[in-house]
Scaffold this motif. Structure first.
Motif, short mmCIF file in Angstrom:
data_model
loop_
_atom_site.label_atom_id
_atom_site.label_comp_id
_atom_site.label_asym_id
_atom_site.label_seq_id
_atom_site.Cartn_x
_atom_site.Cartn_y
_atom_site.Cartn_z
N ILE A 136 0.82 -1.14 -0.10
CA ILE A 136 0.04 0.04 0.11
C ILE A 136 0.87 1.23 -0.04
O ILE A 136 1.69 1.38 0.82
CB ILE A 136 -0.98 0.20 1.42
N VAL A 137 0.60 2.15 -1.10
CA VAL A 137 1.42 3.19 -1.11
C VAL A 137 0.56 4.72 -0.90
O VAL A 137 -0.39 4.83 -1.58
CB VAL A 137 2.04 3.24 -2.47
N GLU A 138 0.89 5.50 -0.20
CA GLU A 138 0.43 6.63 0.31
C GLU A 138 1.19 7.98 -0.10
O GLU A 138 0.72 8.99 0.26
CB GLU A 138 -0.02 6.84 1.59
N ASP A 139 2.27 7.72 -0.94
CA ASP A 139 3.21 8.92 -1.27
C ASP A 139 2.21 9.74 -2.20
O ASP A 139 1.59 9.47 -3.23
CB ASP A 139 4.24 8.23 -1.93
N MET A 140 2.10 11.13 -1.74
CA MET A 140 1.51 12.12 -2.24
C MET A 140 1.99 12.25 -3.88
O MET A 140 1.14 12.37 -4.91
CB MET A 140 1.54 13.29 -1.64
N ASP A 141 3.24 12.35 -4.24
CA ASP A 141 3.77 12.54 -5.31
C ASP A 141 3.37 11.33 -6.45
O ASP A 141 3.13 11.73 -7.69
CB ASP A 141 5.31 12.63 -5.40
N LYS A 142 3.61 9.95 -5.93
CA LYS A 142 3.19 9.10 -6.65
C LYS A 142 1.47 9.27 -7.23
O LYS A 142 1.05 8.88 -7.86
CB LYS A 142 3.32 7.57 -6.01
N LYS A 143 0.64 9.52 -6.06
CA LYS A 143 -0.61 9.61 -6.41
C LYS A 143 -0.84 10.82 -7.49
O LYS A 143 -1.68 10.49 -8.17
CB LYS A 143 -1.38 9.79 -5.13
N ARG A 144 0.02 11.70 -7.26
CA ARG A 144 -0.20 13.05 -8.22
C ARG A 144 0.24 12.43 -9.94
O ARG A 144 -0.31 12.69 -10.68
CB ARG A 144 0.35 14.05 -7.77
N GLU A 145 1.13 11.73 -9.61
CA GLU A 145 1.88 11.33 -11.11
C GLU A 145 0.84 10.42 -11.72
O GLU A 145 0.95 10.60 -13.02
CB GLU A 145 3.16 10.45 -10.62
N TYR A 146 0.27 9.65 -11.15
CA TYR A 146 -0.49 8.58 -11.69
C TYR A 146 -2.02 8.82 -12.12
O TYR A 146 -3.04 8.15 -12.56
CB TYR A 146 -0.63 7.12 -10.88
N TRP A 147 -2.23 10.21 -11.29
CA TRP A 147 -3.77 10.57 -11.19
C TRP A 147 -4.14 11.30 -12.73
O TRP A 147 -3.57 11.59 -13.28
CB TRP A 147 -3.97 11.52 -10.27
N ASN A 148 -5.50 10.95 -13.15
CA ASN A 148 -6.01 11.63 -14.00
C ASN A 148 -7.42 11.98 -13.99
O ASN A 148 -8.08 11.30 -12.86
CB ASN A 148 -5.79 10.97 -15.35
N LYS A 149 -7.96 12.78 -14.81
CA LYS A 149 -9.37 13.34 -14.48
C LYS A 149 -10.49 12.15 -14.56
O LYS A 149 -11.43 12.17 -14.01
CB LYS A 149 -9.96 14.24 -15.60
N ALA A 150 -10.23 11.20 -15.33
CA ALA A 150 -11.14 10.02 -15.19
C ALA A 150 -11.33 9.38 -13.70
O ALA A 150 -12.31 9.09 -13.51
CB ALA A 150 -10.62 9.00 -16.07
N TYR A 151 -10.21 9.35 -12.94
CA TYR A 151 -10.31 8.80 -11.76
C TYR A 151 -11.33 9.79 -10.58
O TYR A 151 -11.59 9.34 -9.86
CB TYR A 151 -8.83 8.48 -10.93
#
Length: 161
Positions: free
Chosen positions: A87-102
């Motif tokens: 389980i990864v809660e790293d904000m930078d990773k979440k931002r990197e993989y995020w897109n508007k569809a999610y």
């Protein structure tokens, strides 16, 4: 991660799953195994698979209890991947993989503290490459009539990581 893996095996698995958007993630529950559709992150596969989920889900609690999972893909080929979830809660990773569809699908944003990434560290993968429908029908007929000779192109293969 790629340093520990055979580059050819990584590339083979990457090619098999790259165009399949939705995978089935199987977790272990007290009642048995449970599979759910998950959207694979658009990340260059290097031996790890990434998915978003929320902490307030049964899936999250199941992974906390037992982090061994299976991820299956069906498309031009069939792929079954076994691994262990981190389980990864790293904000930078979440931002990197995020897109508007999610944002629309999960009704949240990447900075939601309830949102986490699931990093599946792939241990092994088994795959079946499919041929044309005619070839598959001929092979099925051969198997049914007992005249089945093993065609190496129809056999499944296993990759160990």
């Amino acid at each position: 991660m790629m340093n520990n893996y055979n580059k050819e095996e990584i590339e083979k698995l990457r090619d098999l799953i790259k165009d399949i958007d939705t995978a089935m993630l199987t977790t272990s529950t007290p009642e048995g195994l449970l599979s759910r559709p998950m959207m694979t992150q658009e990340v260059e596969f290097d031996g790890d698979l990434w998915f978003f989920t929320m902490k307030d889900t049964d899936k999250y609690r199941e992974i906390l209890h037992d982090s061994e999972v299976n991820v299956s893909y069906a498309g031009k080929s069939y792929v079954s991947v076994s691994g262990k979830v981190e389980i990864v809660e790293d904000m930078d990773k979440k931002r990197e993989y995020w897109n508007k569809a999610y944002e629309k699908m999960l009704d949240t944003s990447y900075d939601d503290p309830n949102l986490v990434l699931l990093k599946v560290n792939v241990r092994s993968a088994e795959y079946w490459e499919t041929g044309s429908m005619t070839k598959n029908a001929v092979n099925l007929f051969k198997k049914m009539t007992g005249s089945d000779e093993k065609d190496p192109s129809d056999m499944n293969k296993t990759i160990k990581f």
